[in-house]
Structure formats: C-alpha cells, structure tokens
Design a protein around this motif. Structure first.
Motif, short mmCIF file in Angstrom:
data_model
loop_
_atom_site.label_atom_id
_atom_site.label_comp_id
_atom_site.label_asym_id
_atom_site.label_seq_id
_atom_site.Cartn_x
_atom_site.Cartn_y
_atom_site.Cartn_z
N UNK A 170 13.31 -30.68 -20.55
CA UNK A 170 12.29 -31.25 -19.66
C UNK A 170 12.07 -30.29 -18.50
N UNK A 171 10.82 -29.98 -18.25
CA UNK A 171 10.43 -29.21 -17.07
C UNK A 171 9.23 -29.90 -16.43
N UNK A 172 8.77 -29.35 -15.33
CA UNK A 172 7.56 -29.91 -14.70
C UNK A 172 6.33 -29.69 -15.56
N UNK A 173 6.38 -28.67 -16.43
CA UNK A 173 5.20 -28.31 -17.23
C UNK A 173 5.21 -28.93 -18.62
N UNK A 174 6.43 -29.16 -19.17
CA UNK A 174 6.48 -29.61 -20.56
C UNK A 174 7.76 -30.40 -20.80
N UNK A 175 7.64 -31.42 -21.67
CA UNK A 175 8.80 -32.21 -22.06
C UNK A 175 8.95 -32.17 -23.57
N UNK A 176 10.10 -31.67 -24.03
CA UNK A 176 10.42 -31.67 -25.45
C UNK A 176 11.36 -32.84 -25.73
N UNK A 177 10.92 -33.72 -26.61
CA UNK A 177 11.63 -34.98 -26.84
C UNK A 177 11.82 -35.20 -28.33
N UNK A 178 12.98 -35.72 -28.70
CA UNK A 178 13.22 -36.15 -30.07
C UNK A 178 13.34 -37.67 -30.10
N UNK A 179 12.69 -38.29 -31.07
CA UNK A 179 12.80 -39.73 -31.26
C UNK A 179 13.40 -39.97 -32.64
N UNK A 180 14.57 -40.58 -32.65
CA UNK A 180 15.28 -40.86 -33.90
C UNK A 180 15.28 -42.36 -34.13
N UNK A 181 14.82 -42.78 -35.30
CA UNK A 181 14.79 -44.19 -35.66
C UNK A 181 15.66 -44.41 -36.90
N UNK A 182 16.67 -45.27 -36.75
CA UNK A 182 17.53 -45.61 -37.88
C UNK A 182 17.01 -46.88 -38.53
N UNK A 183 16.83 -46.84 -39.86
CA UNK A 183 16.18 -47.92 -40.58
C UNK A 183 17.11 -48.42 -41.69
N UNK A 184 17.10 -49.74 -41.88
CA UNK A 184 17.92 -50.37 -42.90
C UNK A 184 16.99 -51.14 -43.84
N UNK A 185 17.31 -51.11 -45.13
CA UNK A 185 16.56 -51.85 -46.14
C UNK A 185 17.55 -52.66 -46.96
N UNK A 186 17.49 -53.99 -46.85
CA UNK A 186 18.37 -54.86 -47.62
C UNK A 186 17.71 -55.37 -48.90
N UNK A 187 16.47 -54.88 -49.16
CA UNK A 187 15.76 -55.29 -50.37
C UNK A 187 15.65 -54.14 -51.36
N UNK A 188 14.56 -54.15 -52.10
CA UNK A 188 14.33 -53.10 -53.08
C UNK A 188 13.86 -51.82 -52.40
N UNK A 189 14.13 -50.66 -53.02
CA UNK A 189 13.62 -49.40 -52.44
C UNK A 189 12.12 -49.49 -52.20
N UNK A 190 11.70 -49.03 -51.02
CA UNK A 190 10.29 -49.15 -50.64
C UNK A 190 9.83 -47.92 -49.89
N UNK A 191 8.52 -47.67 -50.01
CA UNK A 191 7.90 -46.61 -49.23
C UNK A 191 7.56 -47.19 -47.85
N UNK A 192 8.11 -46.55 -46.83
CA UNK A 192 8.00 -47.08 -45.47
C UNK A 192 7.36 -46.05 -44.56
N UNK A 193 6.42 -46.50 -43.76
CA UNK A 193 5.81 -45.64 -42.76
C UNK A 193 6.37 -45.93 -41.38
N UNK A 194 6.71 -44.87 -40.66
CA UNK A 194 7.19 -45.03 -39.29
C UNK A 194 6.23 -44.28 -38.37
N UNK A 195 5.70 -44.97 -37.38
CA UNK A 195 4.75 -44.35 -36.45
C UNK A 195 5.30 -44.45 -35.03
N UNK A 196 5.12 -43.39 -34.28
CA UNK A 196 5.45 -43.41 -32.86
C UNK A 196 4.18 -43.20 -32.05
#
Length: 762
Positions: A170-196
């Motif tokens: 992070x600087x005054x000019x630019x912020x580099x950020x990582x967003x990590x999302x942990x996902x669980x599926x208790x059903x059948x395998x599925x195609x999942x979209x994650x949007x931030x």
C-alpha cells in the motif's frame, strides 16, 4: 443465500454441576442472552465468585424446507463449552473469548432441544489460568443460526468469514490487494462463479473481477487487484472504509454474499522515530480496555459497547489495547469506523499451564483471534503474551514468546507481533527481540519507586537496546472518587494523586518519539474479585472512568486537555467539596490559551500555567465559594464549602492503606514488630551456594527450611489470594513493590535466616 437468525431470546438457565440427563427444564429460570452468572459475585470481593458449571437450554426453531446447511454460531462463551442438539454432542470449545460454530444440518428434526454446558472453573490447560480480572462465566455474547446453500463461504475455518483481504503493498499512489475466498461444497460437484466488487463509501463501484471454477468438496478463489490513488484509512483523522463485496453464484443465481469493510493503510514502527501511519509520524495515544462493567460483567449489549467507544473518542485517544483477550466483533467494527489503532491479543497471561508447557490452547486461541479478525483495518498488532514472566516457567520466556510469534506470522504476515513484558523482566532479556515490537507494563509511582523513574527506565532501556522499538503497554494508579487531599501522595488512593500521577507520566512519555505508544491502564475501572484495595472490594480502580461509566475522573480531563482537539475546560477536585483551610489551590485543565477564574464573582490571579494546567490560589470565605472557570465560550463551575474542621470522610482509613496485593491487613504488619527481630544486623549478606532474598520465592519454597522462614515472617503474604502473581519473582523484588509493607529490618532478618540454608547441588 446465507441468512443469519439471532436466537438470544427464550433460554432456560440453571447453575448446576450435573449430567445432562438429570436436567429438569421446568425448574430452570428464563433468561435471555447475553448472560453471565457472575455479574454480582464476580465484583464484590473475596475471590469467592462461582466458578463451575451452568446449563443453558433452548427449544430451537429451525426453518422448514431449508435446502442447504445449518450452523450454530456462538460469539463468546466463557470458558469451556459443550454443545448438545437433540442429545447429540456437537462439540467442545475451549477458550472463553473467541467465536465457534457447529454444522447441525444432520442433527435437526421437527422439534429441537439445544443444551449447552458452560464451565468457567479453573482448567489447567485452558487460558487464561490466572490474571487480575474476573473470569465471568456464561454465554455472554450473541448466538445465531446461520442458513447457507450447500455451496458457501467456509464458516468452519475457525469461525472466520472464510474471506481474507490481504494488503500486500500500500502506498499513497497505489494499493495492491489480494482477496482470498475459501468455499465449501457439501453437495454435488458444481461450476461456481465468484465475483468481487471494490466499492467506495458512496456506493460507487471502482472495479470488479470474476472467476469460475468447479468446486467438488472445497476450493479457493484468489484475486490480485490494484487500486490507484486510494483513499487511505488514516486513523481518527479519516477512517475511510471501502466495501469489498464477494459473491458466489451457480448459473445466474447468487447463493452467498459477504460484505467486508476494508480500510487501506500502511504503517511502520521505527526503532529511532516511533510509529508512522501512511508515512506520517503519529504518537499512539492509547488506552486499554477491559470489556466488563458494573453489575453486568461481560454480558454487554451493543449500546454498552457504543458508549465505551464514545468515551474513548471523547478523551482523545487514537489507539486502544484490547486487553487481555479477544473482544466482541462488534467492538472491532467500531474501532474500524472510529479510526482507532488496535492492539489485539490472546489471554495468554501471567502463567503457562503446568500440564501442557506447549501452550497449545494459547496457540489455538491465537489462530482464532487472527482468522476471525483478519479483515479489521484497525488491528495493526497481534499481542502474543502479557506478563508471562511474572511466574516461574518450565521454558524460557524467549522460547515461549517465539512459539506463539511464529504461529502469528504463519497466519498473518501483514501485521506486527508485540508483547507486554512484566516490569521486573531484565532489560537485557533476549525475549525482547522475538516479537516485531515490544512494550512494558511499568508502574513507577504506584507499585514501585516514583513516577519520575519512568524517565530513568526509558533512557536505561534505550541505552541497552538502541535498536529496539518499544512502547509502554500499561501504566497507572488507583483513583477512587471517595478519597481526596490537598497533598496527594502515592498509595493514598485519592482522585488527586490519580490525576497528578498521569500528569507526570504523560509529560515524560511525550519527550520521546522513539517510544511508539503508551496505554493508560485502564480506560474503565474493572472487576477483579480477588482485590481489596483503597476501601473497595472486587475492583481495580485504575480507570479514567468509573466501572458503571457514569463518572469521568479528573485524570480523564487531563488526557482530554492534551489529546482532544475539541475545546474543553474542567475544574479539578469537584468531589472534594468541604475545605477547612483558609486558601486552596484550584487546578483547571483546558486546551485553550487562556483561562480566567472567579470566586463569588471576584477575579482570581493566575498562579501558574503549565501547558494545559492552570493553577490558582483561592482565598476561601466562610460558607459557599462559587468557583467559575471561563475560557472563551467555555465555562465550568463548582461550589466549595469552607468548614471549620477537616472532614475525615475524604481520607482513606489508615487500616485500609495497609491493604494491597501483598499483605492482608494492618495487624500482620504489627506482628512483624512484635517478633524478636535482630536489630544488630548491619547489612545484607549474599553467600554463594546459600539462599537469600535474591532467590525466587518459588525456589525458596521448594526447600523445607526455606518455606519455614517465609511462613515465620511472611505467612500472610503466602496465603493471599494474589500470591500466585508474585511467587515466580525474587523475594527482593516483592519487597521493592511495597516498601512500606516490608521494612528493612524485616528484610534483613529474613535474609539472615535464609543465608544459613545451603542450596542443594545438582
């Protein structure tokens, strides 16, 4: 979509150590959460508050036809908790200050009974084990049911949100950020979209990104983004928060959503110049906070917590040490919004377990603290220990600190670790260098020596550790509203000494930029059932504000005059109404340039101005003396009454001044002098291979003859409720803590007898 339903109402409760099967619900009383059973007996002194098992029972209504998973969410239960649903054991949680969850999907039915056994008794491998505060039992924070889709953000990742926003660069000019999302599926395998979506305070979307993956049992989405010309979270001046919206979708249907308030900031603790936030030097003007309050214990409402924050903001602090455990998520949210720089810590305090020297429970609580609070912009420091060196340990302090520091760094590399060293830890101890930064709990001017000795200590430690960033994590004195004096001195427990102490201490701290921050102990009086000091049982009275939050002590206004930008004026000693002298010194705090004072309408000449302190000498007339202080549009007033004789109701009775953490009563002090003490001893003798007062109390007690000596002279100390706090200290250090309790003649006699006892050679 995930939904949260609060279930605080409709519980039954009983204090009873019994098997679950023997509970009779009809005999239990109705309560609602938050709840503690120690709101009264945990604050009335005697160290006899109930520490045992309490049972909570609730008929649980579950939404019908829910297709997905169902979780029980506990935000805080002290301290060991067993949860049963319909007779099935859901699990045990050990640790009274962090949240925990259970997936109950496979155990619900049409009629559901939730039973919770809570135990706040001493359990030797669950922290805290010993500390100067009450361990209130109960379900004292919210309990919720969380409904999710089969596919959802991971709620069982140590009860975190399942999403981690990491500020990489992070600087005054630019912020580099990582967003990590942990996902669980208790059903059948599925195609999942994650949007931030990165959203500003006005709801404007700055950027979005999306990924699509097939999730079988569990998976992760990781986004690396850049924010150009970020609006930085700049402490109390501008606590700017973005909103990070993270969603999951299958097909076109949104199935889970989290909104993470995020403040972007960068910071540095410099060994030479102190603390910097976003490139600007900032002195951390801190207060420490315990979460309890009078008659309520730790079962706080949101209104209680908001009131606490408003008082902290009013005093002008910009930093809070949240002692000595994980606080409520709601309060961390308040810190984010208020711009408070936060020191968050675990209850690894005073003592390591005798049966588990790996401190495994402390390590678990550290992981919980970090994962559950990872996204709070206000938190800059993870505290790994508080005063562990106060008791004798099987491991070195350096080893203990390193193990938990390493866990903290494994969990989070974006913040610093810190620790609060007990005041008698050697200044050259290698443990100081294990955490990224460190701080000291020092009580010069209360437990030891004079307030002015802070200056000697700071320069001494600095000379021995020129490249170590350090702060003052605790300092303070007892200040009780009943006691008042014209001549304040240490251990008189008066409101006047309390204020004078803080005046002297803060002036010293302000001289040194390399001291990165200081934390008043404490913002509020708090419960400690083992205490009996200053005529008040069951309470630590070092707060700037009373336990019930109704009264700001004079010292509160001293800090406000130094820290707050809001114009203020305050006349001190307003509770010291009746005066018997012909004239008195009136002290006024104000952050304004000029203050005028009048008595019954007559102007009083200014005696002295020292920064924000204005002193006046006021001649009193018989009867009422209306004192009015004015600074511009600000005004404060009080009526002092001239009386013929000193009113002793303002003076702490002498027998109460003899009480403290080391000695039970005045009679014990008298007994020392009724002994046949040898008055011919000229000086201390320390013989190699023999015991002396320089040895730790615990080591002396291991020797049968040594124990006899201590019991002969110091039996009351050994039997005191707070003895465990000092037994790992050298006896000479204990003597120095309360010199008035341990006269030199007594010390000489104890040392002489110890010096006759030869140590075992191993």
């Amino acid at each position: 979509m995930s939904r949260v339903t609060n279930i605080n109402k409709g519980w039954k409760f009983v204090l009873k150590e019994c098997e679950r099967e023997s509970l009779i619900v009809s005999e239990m009383k109705e309560i609602k959460l938050p709840h503690t059973w120690n709101g009264i007996d945990g604050q009335d002194g005697g160290n006899d508050y109930y520490r045992g098992v309490g049972w909570y029972v609730k008929e649980l209504e579950i939404e019908e036809n829910h297709h997905g998973r169902i979780f029980l969410d506990f935000q805080g239960v002290n301290s060991v908790c067993d949860v049963y649903l319909n007779g099935q054991h859901m699990g045990k949680h050990e640790g009274g200050y962090s949240g925990f969850r259970y997936d109950i999907t496979d155990y619900v039915s049409s009629d559901n009974i939730l039973e919770v056994a809570v135990d706040n008794s001493h359990i030797e491998d669950v922290y805290p084990l010993f500390a100067d505060f009450t361990f209130y039992g109960g379900i004292y924070r919210d309990v919720n049911i969380i409904y999710t889709d089969d596919i959802h953000f991971d709620l069982l990742d140590l009860a975190s949100s399942g999403i981690y926003v990491s500020q990489k660069n992070i600087t005054n000019e630019k912020a580099e950020v990582n967003i990590l999302a942990k996902v669980v599926n208790s059903g059948n395998p599925s195609e999942v979209g994650c949007q931030i979506s990165w959203v500003d305070e006005n709801g404007g979307i700055i950027l979005t990104d999306e990924q699509i993956k097939t999730i079988e049992k569990q998976g992760e989405f990781s986004f690396d983004i850049e924010i150009h010309n970020p609006n930085l979270w700049n402490g109390i001046e501008n606590p700017y928060l973005y909103n990070v919206i993270v969603t999951l979708a299958t097909g076109n249907e949104e199935i889970d959503r989290k909104e993470i308030p995020t403040g972007l900031r960068y910071f540095k603790f410099d060994e030479q110049e102190g603390f910097f936030l976003n490139g600007r030097h900032m002195k951390l003007r801190g207060v420490s906070r315990h979460q309890d309050r009078e008659s309520v214990g730790n079962a706080l409402t949101e209104e209680h917590q908001i009131e606490d924050m408003e008082l902290i903001k009013e005093v002008g602090a910009n930093s809070i040490r949240l002692a000595h455990y994980q606080h409520n998520q709601f309060f961390y949210d308040l810190c984010d919004k208020a711009g408070m720089v936060v020191w968050a810590e675990i209850p690894y305090i005073s003592k390591t377990s005798d049966i588990d020297n790996t401190a495994s429970n402390a390590i678990i609580q550290m992981r919980e603290l970090i994962r559950q609070n990872y996204n709070h912009a206000s938190i800059l420091m993870w505290g790994v220990q508080n005063e562990i060196g106060i008791m004798e340990e099987k491991k070195s302090l350096e080893q203990i600190v390193r193990e938990i520091h390493d866990v903290a760094k494994e969990e989070d590399t974006t913040r610093v670790t810190t620790q609060a060293q007990v005041m008698m830890t050697p200044e050259d101890d290698p443990s100081h260098y294990v955490t990224d930064i460190m701080a000291w709990n020092k009580y010069y001017g209360w437990y030891v020596d004079e307030v002015e000795d802070f200056e000697i200590f700071i320069n001494s430690f600095r000379s021995k550790n020129p490249n170590r960033a350090f702060g003052i994590s605790e300092y303070g004195a007892e200040g009780i509203l009943s006691w008042h004096t014209d001549n304040p001195k240490v251990k008189d427990y008066s409101e006047e000494y309390h204020a004078l102490y803080h005046e002297k201490a803060l002036k010293i701290f302000n001289k040194y930029d390399f001291v990165w921050g200081t934390y008043v102990w404490n913002m509020f009086d708090f419960g400690s059932d083992m205490r009996d000091e200053g005529g008040v049982k069951g309470r630590n009275n070092k707060g700037l504000v009373t336990f019930d939050r109704t009264t700001r002590k004079d010292a509160f206004y001293w800090y406000q005059s130094m820290w707050s930008k809001k114009p203020m004026i305050h006349i001190n000693s307003k509770r010291f109404v009746e005066r018997h002298t012909d004239n008195i010194e009136v002290k006024v705090y104000s952050n304004q340039d000029n203050v005028t004072l009048m008595n019954n309408g007559n102007p009083i000449e200014l005696l002295k101005k020292d920064g924000t302190i204005f002193l006046f000498r006021v001649d009193l007339t018989e009867g009422d003396n209306e004192i009015v202080a004015v600074a511009g549009d600000l005004k404060d007033s009080i009526i002092f009454k001239k009386v013929a004789e000193k009113n002793m109701k303002y003076v702490l009775p002498e027998e109460e001044t003899k009480k403290g953490i080391m000695v039970n009563n005045d009679e014990n002090v008298k007994n020392w002098f009724s002994m046949d003490l040898d008055e011919t001893i000229e000086d201390f003798e320390f013989k190699k291979g023999y015991y002396s007062i320089k040895d730790k109390i615990s080591a002396i007690l291991e020797n049968e003859e040594g124990e006899s000596v201590l019991r002969k002279y110091l039996c009351s100390m050994l039997e005191h409720e707070m003895f465990n706090m000092i037994k790992g200290m050298p006896l000479s250090s204990v003597f120095s803590l309360q010199k008035d309790m341990f006269p030199k003649l007594l010390q000489l006699n104890v040392n002489k007898e110890l010096s006759k006892i030869k140590k075992d050679v191993i």
